[in-house]
Design a protein around this motif. Structure first.
Motif, PDB file in Angstrom:
ATOM      1  N   PRO A  66      49.602  16.215  52.015  1.00 49.47           N
ATOM      2  CA  PRO A  66      49.313  14.853  52.498  1.00 49.47           C
ATOM      3  C   PRO A  66      50.576  14.011  52.683  1.00 49.47           C
ATOM      4  CG  PRO A  66      47.713  15.482  50.849  1.00 49.47           C
ATOM      5  CD  PRO A  66      48.783  16.553  50.839  1.00 49.47           C
ATOM      6  N   ARG A  67      51.591  14.234  51.843  1.00 49.58           N
ATOM      7  CA  ARG A  67      52.867  13.514  52.009  1.00 49.58           C
ATOM      8  C   ARG A  67      53.525  13.893  53.336  1.00 49.58           C
ATOM      9  NH1 ARG A  67      57.095  12.137  53.359  1.00 49.58           N
ATOM     10  NH2 ARG A  67      58.876  11.314  52.194  1.00 49.58           N
ATOM     11  N   LEU A  68      53.247  15.106  53.810  1.00 52.19           N
ATOM     12  CA  LEU A  68      53.761  15.557  55.099  1.00 52.19           C
ATOM     13  C   LEU A  68      52.914  15.037  56.260  1.00 52.19           C
ATOM     14  CD1 LEU A  68      55.951  17.445  56.396  1.00 52.19           C
ATOM     15  CD2 LEU A  68      54.236  19.270  56.273  1.00 52.19           C
ATOM     16  N   GLY A  69      51.680  14.624  55.953  1.00 50.01           N
ATOM     17  CA  GLY A  69      50.802  14.106  56.998  1.00 50.01           C
ATOM     18  C   GLY A  69      49.732  15.082  57.444  1.00 50.01           C
TER      19      GLY A  69
ATOM     20  N   GLU B 183      55.774  11.709  61.608  1.00 53.89           N
ATOM     21  CA  GLU B 183      56.354  10.726  60.700  1.00 53.89           C
ATOM     22  C   GLU B 183      56.647  11.355  59.340  1.00 53.89           C
ATOM     23  OE1 GLU B 183      57.606   7.341  58.534  1.00 53.89           O
ATOM     24  OE2 GLU B 183      57.754   7.979  60.625  1.00 53.89           O
ATOM     25  N   GLY B 184      55.771  12.251  58.894  1.00 53.50           N
ATOM     26  CA  GLY B 184      55.982  12.911  57.613  1.00 53.50           C
ATOM     27  C   GLY B 184      57.260  13.724  57.591  1.00 53.50           C
ATOM     28  N   VAL B 185      57.494  14.514  58.638  1.00 56.10           N
ATOM     29  CA  VAL B 185      58.712  15.323  58.715  1.00 56.10           C
ATOM     30  C   VAL B 185      59.944  14.429  58.833  1.00 56.10           C
ATOM     31  CG1 VAL B 185      59.987  16.987  60.118  1.00 56.10           C
ATOM     32  CG2 VAL B 185      57.546  17.349  59.679  1.00 56.10           C
ATOM     33  N   LEU B 186      59.859  13.413  59.706  1.00 58.17           N
ATOM     34  CA  LEU B 186      61.000  12.506  59.898  1.00 58.17           C
ATOM     35  C   LEU B 186      61.361  11.809  58.593  1.00 58.17           C
ATOM     36  CD1 LEU B 186      62.987  11.278  61.928  1.00 58.17           C
ATOM     37  CD2 LEU B 186      61.299   9.474  62.360  1.00 58.17           C
TER      38      LEU B 186
ATOM     39  N   LYS C 279      64.865  11.057  54.096  1.00 60.28           N
ATOM     40  CA  LYS C 279      64.760  10.827  52.662  1.00 60.28           C
ATOM     41  C   LYS C 279      64.286   9.412  52.341  1.00 60.28           C
ATOM     42  CE  LYS C 279      68.208  14.355  51.581  1.00 60.28           C
ATOM     43  NZ  LYS C 279      69.479  14.692  50.904  1.00 60.28           N
ATOM     44  N   ARG C 280      63.134   9.077  52.933  1.00 55.52           N
ATOM     45  CA  ARG C 280      62.519   7.765  52.716  1.00 55.52           C
ATOM     46  C   ARG C 280      61.010   7.937  52.627  1.00 55.52           C
ATOM     47  NH1 ARG C 280      59.905   6.698  57.370  1.00 55.52           N
ATOM     48  NH2 ARG C 280      60.754   7.558  59.320  1.00 55.52           N
ATOM     49  N   ALA C 281      60.338   6.872  52.206  1.00 58.05           N
ATOM     50  CA  ALA C 281      58.877   6.907  52.147  1.00 58.05           C
ATOM     51  C   ALA C 281      58.313   6.909  53.567  1.00 58.05           C
ATOM     52  CB  ALA C 281      58.354   5.703  51.373  1.00 58.05           C
ATOM     53  N   PRO C 282      57.242   7.653  53.828  1.00 55.06           N
ATOM     54  CA  PRO C 282      56.657   7.665  55.172  1.00 55.06           C
ATOM     55  C   PRO C 282      55.933   6.359  55.477  1.00 55.06           C
ATOM     56  CG  PRO C 282      55.271   8.902  53.677  1.00 55.06           C
ATOM     57  CD  PRO C 282      56.507   8.527  52.891  1.00 55.06           C
TER      58      PRO C 282
END
Length: 273
Positions: free
Chosen positions: A146-149, A254-257, A262-265
């Motif tokens: 889910p953090r990856l989207g 957005e998750g990959v970017l 190295k920031r929060a999505p």
């Protein structure tokens, strides 16, 4: 080098192999410079290998571990980015992701994972689907889908609730919070947690014990227990298909970017479902 080690080394060059004990094969994720991340070719090889292992008469148990400080960081960015918006690559990866899980479930050999550091993504599939999972204290287990989207696919939907209960599974899979080896042991996600300096020998001792046990009794016991996972096949199939659907979304971009930067999505808060 034993004949069976040589055979696997030649056929699966993206992985490393040795025989730490009689009738035991050890498979090692071997890209320590990238925390043993998995490229497309490695993903294919680690999917196909379980069919050969199942049929091999030269050894009776297998250890899976990682070189250096990590077990496996999961799929690398090149693998993920090649999938985004690419139906052909998504379908290929979907088939491999399904085959990886079912091939491990159906493999007759006892699989022991020695989780020596961070474990995520496809590497985590092997780590916690193993019949006996041993985590070192420095292990860090995280399902970051889910953090990856994308939805938590792989084997999460069928194995986490069975191992640690639905409440813990939902908490860790929805929040993507990492779990130490000790916590993983406490909640039942792994078989045991040991000191890092005895992890390797513990895995060899257990693999040796399994290699010298009654093979028919051991394999039939594994087969019977894994029917819990087989009957959950539709759950797994749905979760993996939904994960792949996510690779057609804007969220995964957005998750990959955000990972690269190295920031929060910053995901779109609106969703039609």
């Amino acid at each position: 080098m034993t004949d069976y080690v040589k055979r696997y080394a030649e056929k699966y060059p993206k992985l490393s192999f040795d025989a730490p004990a009689d009738r035991v094969l050890r498979m090692t994720f071997d890209r320590p410079e990238t925390y043993n991340s998995i490229c497309a070719e490695t993903h294919t090889q680690m999917t196909d290998i379980w069919i050969d292992i199942d049929r091999d008469e030269d050894f009776n148990s297998i250890i899976v571990t990682g070189r250096g400080k990590a077990f496996s960081a999961g799929g690398d960015f090149s693998l993920i980015e090649n999938m985004i918006g690419n139906p052909t690559e998504i379908m290929k990866t979907w088939k491999e992701a399904k085959d990886l899980v079912y091939n491990i479930i159906n493999c007759n050999k006892v699989i022991i994972s020695a989780i020596n550091g961070p474990a995520a993504g496809a590497g985590l599939v092997v780590a916690i689907l193993a019949d006996i999972s041993i985590a070192g204290k420095r292990a860090k287990i995280v399902d970051g889908h889910p953090r990856l989207g994308v939805a938590a696919g792989d084997c999460a939907a069928i194995i986490w609730p069975l191992l640690c209960g639905m409440a813990k599974a939902k908490y860790y899979l929805l929040t993507c919070k990492p779990i130490t080896g000790e916590v993983a042991d406490d909640i039942g996600l792994v078989s045991m947690c040991v000191e890092d300096d005895v992890l390797e020998q513990t895995s060899i001792d257990i693999a040796t014990e399994m290699a010298t046990a009654s093979q028919s009794a051991t394999r039939w016991t594994k087969y019977s227990l894994n029917n819990w996972l087989r009957q959950a096949g539709p759950i797994f199939d749905a979760s993996t298909a939904l994960e792949m659907l996510g690779f057609m979304s804007e969220d995964v971009k957005e998750g990959v970017l955000s990972h690269r930067e190295k920031r929060a999505p910053k995901f779109n808060p609106n969703c039609p479902i």
